[in-house]
Design an enzyme around this catalytic site. Structure first.
Site, PDB file in Angstrom:
ATOM      1  N   GLU A  74       0.867  -1.174   0.000  1.00  0.00           N
ATOM      2  CA  GLU A  74       0.000   0.000   0.000  1.00  0.00           C
ATOM      3  C   GLU A  74       0.904   1.225   0.000  1.00  0.00           C
ATOM      4  O   GLU A  74       1.808   1.318   0.834  1.00  0.00           O
ATOM      5  CB  GLU A  74      -0.905   0.016   1.235  1.00  0.00           C
ATOM      6  CG  GLU A  74      -1.860   1.191   1.240  1.00  0.00           C
ATOM      7  CD  GLU A  74      -2.757   1.238   2.462  1.00  0.00           C
ATOM      8  OE1 GLU A  74      -3.581   2.167   2.554  1.00  0.00           O
ATOM      9  OE2 GLU A  74      -2.611   0.358   3.330  1.00  0.00           O
ATOM     10  N   ARG A 313       6.632 -13.123   9.305  1.00  0.00           N
ATOM     11  CA  ARG A 313       7.211 -11.826   8.989  1.00  0.00           C
ATOM     12  C   ARG A 313       8.601 -11.725   9.620  1.00  0.00           C
ATOM     13  O   ARG A 313       8.984 -12.522  10.483  1.00  0.00           O
ATOM     14  CB  ARG A 313       6.328 -10.695   9.517  1.00  0.00           C
ATOM     15  CG  ARG A 313       6.153 -10.710  11.022  1.00  0.00           C
ATOM     16  CD  ARG A 313       5.311  -9.541  11.499  1.00  0.00           C
ATOM     17  NE  ARG A 313       6.001  -8.285  11.281  1.00  0.00           N
ATOM     18  CZ  ARG A 313       5.451  -7.098  11.516  1.00  0.00           C
ATOM     19  NH1 ARG A 313       4.200  -7.015  11.953  1.00  0.00           N
ATOM     20  NH2 ARG A 313       6.132  -5.996  11.321  1.00  0.00           N
ATOM     21  N   LYS A 323       4.822   1.278  10.585  1.00  0.00           N
ATOM     22  CA  LYS A 323       4.850   2.512   9.788  1.00  0.00           C
ATOM     23  C   LYS A 323       4.450   3.714  10.640  1.00  0.00           C
ATOM     24  O   LYS A 323       5.010   4.805  10.497  1.00  0.00           O
ATOM     25  CB  LYS A 323       3.919   2.387   8.587  1.00  0.00           C
ATOM     26  CG  LYS A 323       4.431   1.486   7.479  1.00  0.00           C
ATOM     27  CD  LYS A 323       3.449   1.490   6.299  1.00  0.00           C
ATOM     28  CE  LYS A 323       3.921   0.594   5.181  1.00  0.00           C
ATOM     29  NZ  LYS A 323       2.958   0.562   4.052  1.00  0.00           N
TER      30      LYS A 323
END
Length: 618
Positions: A74, A313, A323
């Protein structure tokens, strides 16, 4: 913004090309792909020359790509080291198995996405060594896509679900929906709007589309099972009203699809075979499968559908990858920007001096598993050292300088101003591959005065000390053997100069080099040609291996010594460095000419990348 824009890259992701030529360590994803290839799971798929619905692909040719993966960020921030692992994984698998990896922007949220992030992501992927072109049958094809280009199909898919009784418009408040959803110990409660007829839902949904309802007044929900033990299947929202200008579609829409609805559709339109994501999406897989089954039944998509697979991850010690928290560091001025060399962003790692090869090696070395674990930061640094060991040209720099005066220089050579050239190899012999031409030697001058490290002199040496102290003999590396005679001090007792005598005839590389045995060799930079440089000594940004674990305030773990700036002296070969050029400063570690602030013939700025060995906490 076109989905067919070709990448500006010299290295494309050509089918079937393993750029390393090395056998890859197997993992569960490779085993799945190899099983699918052996069983022809996707052999009947067709490719319509670009993303599209069932009819589009059915009119195309047999898919020349054996597999299709995708990297779907994104564009709401800068990519970090965890994304780098995903990039290497998805592009690498496509490369190794004769497939193609799609570069797709998951830009379904108009409120957080910016063109700046789009550009930075494309740059990061290319810098890591990957591209999104294929070259099947001599035809170059770009696979750069935007989810927002599929909004028309997503709306069409939503209407198909409504018409078939699989979706309804819910006008409960957000609080009511949350309360009626239930929890892990209590089933959900049906919405009072759940029994609307398909015709009623379709009319209301079109009113949402046409802007007749306020933001938040209604959502479109999939009709699945409010009693499901998987809360993600309790009629998840798939469309919401948002009056916001989109970076790609402008104001064409006031309703936008939810990520969990959009993502499987994007995969299907692009004929993705293996949709690889991190473990937090594991609970979403049943909805992924449910949605694609419904749309295949409706004839909008072609079987077999993509399959989603999850891997663990990247959890890296001394690093945060949220983020939101990274943005907080930037916005509150805790770092200089997204590309601050202490940041775990790809742009930060690049400016710090990391190489694409070192990050690819890191991704390969840590492997792919389905179990969460922590990787020590030293593993990443070790991969960088391994990559730079035979690449980075050597050079001498003095980071904490004090002047060394050779008091008998004029007597030995006839003049205080006399200088001589010294030479040293740019790379050690062990770093030169067989048949490879060695780079030219470094050339620098020795004269009456040189700069040495302050720690290389002790007036009263500790036990075992072998460097400069009165009466001791050492070699100036690449130059002469000298004998220390003492020092000069200021009124406060601080050493301002170190004094020594040069021993003529002992210069390195001459017949008399070994005529006098020195107990040690020290690095130095000549005053005659040394260049002043700004050297930024970076360290880890946090002192805590898990700075945000357990609800801790990560700002409390900021390392006050994560950056120290010193004025140093470097030899001429270093001063001539190009921005982003890496070096090994002998004895100090690996450094890079800052890609932003350093300029050939101007300001000389180096960043410390990492030490010669792991010394954290020692």
């Amino acid at each position: 913004m076109s989905s067919n824009t070709p990448p500006n890259t010299a290295q494309n992701n050509n089918a079937g090309t393993d750029t390393t030529g090395e056998a890859k360590v197997s993992n569960f994803l490779r085993q799945i792909i190899e099983h699918d290839l052996a069983n022809g799971t996707y052999a009947s798929r067709r490719w319509g020359g670009g993303p599209g619905d069932a009819a589009h692909h059915e009119a195309g040719q047999p898919d020349p790509a054996k597999i299709r993966t995708r990297f779907p960020p994104e564009p709401n921030g800068y990519l970090h080291v965890g994304h780098a692992k995903s990039i290497c994984l998805n592009f690498g698998l496509a490369r190794d198995y004769g497939g193609v990896c799609h570069m797709r922007f998951d830009d379904t949220n108009p409120e957080k996405e910016e063109k700046e992030y789009v550009d930075s992501i494309l740059d990061a992927v290319q810098w890591l060594g990957f591209g999104w072109n294929s070259a099947f049958n001599g035809q170059t094809e770009s696979h750069l896509y935007y989810a927002s280009n599929y909004f028309d199909f997503m709306y069409r898919a939503a209407e198909a679900l409504i018409e078939r009784g699989h979706a309804y418009v819910d006008e409960q408040t957000a609080e009511e929906m949350r309360a009626n959803r239930g929890d892990f110990g209590k089933p959900g409660v049906d919405s009072p709007f759940r029994t609307r007829t398909p015709a009623e839902n379709l009319a209301r949904f079109r009113e949402m589309r046409d802007g007749q309802l306020a933001d938040g007044a209604a959502v479109l929900r999939a009709k699945i099972d409010m009693a499901s033990p998987n809360i993600n299947l309790r009629d998840p929202a798939i469309y919401r009203i948002r009056r916001a200008t989109h970076h790609n579609t402008g104001d064409a829409w006031c309703i936008y699809p939810m990520y969990t609805f959009a993502h499987p559709i994007e995969d299907a339109l692009e004929q993705i075979t293996h949709s690889i994501c991190t473990l937090e999406f594991e609970d979403q897989r049943p909805f992924y499968d449910w949605l694609l089954e419904r749309l295949t039944e409706a004839g909008l998509l072609k079987a077999p559908p993509p399959r989603q697979y999850e891997f663990a991850r990247l959890n890296l010690t001394y690093v945060i990858t949220s983020k939101r928290k990274l943005a907080q560091l930037v916005n509150e001025g805790k770092v200089s920007g997204w590309d601050d060399p202490r940041m775990p962003t790809i742009v930060g790692l690049r400016r710090r001096g990391y190489t694409p090869e070192s990050i690819q090696l890191f991704a390969e070395r840590i492997g792919v598993t389905k179990s969460d674990s922590w990787i020590d930061y030293s593993t990443l640094e070790g991969c960088l050292r391994e990559d730079l060991e035979n690449k980075a040209h050597r050079g001498m720099a003095v980071l904490d300088p004090v002047k060394l005066v050779l008091t008998n220089w004029a007597e030995a050579f006839g003049s205080d101003g006399y200088t001589e050239d010294c030479t040293q190899p740019a790379l050690p012999h062990s770093a030169i591959a067989e048949g490879q031409t060695p780079p030219p030697d470094r050339v620098f001058k020795i004269g009456q005065e040189v700069w040495i490290e302050r720690e290389d002199f002790e007036e009263v040496p500790p036990k075992g000390y072998k460097r400069l102290f009165p009466g001791n003999i050492v070699r100036l590396k690449g130059g002469y053997v000298i004998e220390c005679t003492g020092c000069a001090k200021d009124a406060a007792g601080n050493v301002t100069e170190v004094h020594a005598k040069v021993i003529p005839g002992t210069k390195s590389g001459t017949p008399g080099a070994d005529s006098v045995k020195a107990k040690a060799a020290i690095t130095w930079v000549g005053v005659a040609d040394g260049v002043s440089a700004e050297v930024r000594l970076y360290d880890r940004l946090f002192t805590d291996a898990h700075p945000d674990a357990g609800g801790k305030n990560f700002l409390d773990a900021l390392n006050p010594n994560s950056l120290k700036v010193v004025t140093a002296y470097v030899e001429p070969s270093l001063a001539a460095a190009k921005p982003d050029q890496k070096f090994q400063f002998e004895r100090h570690g690996y450094f890079v000419a800052d890609r932003v602030d350093h300029a050939v013939g101007g300001r000389v700025v180096f960043n410390r990348v990492t030490g010669l060995k792991d010394s954290w906490g020692k």
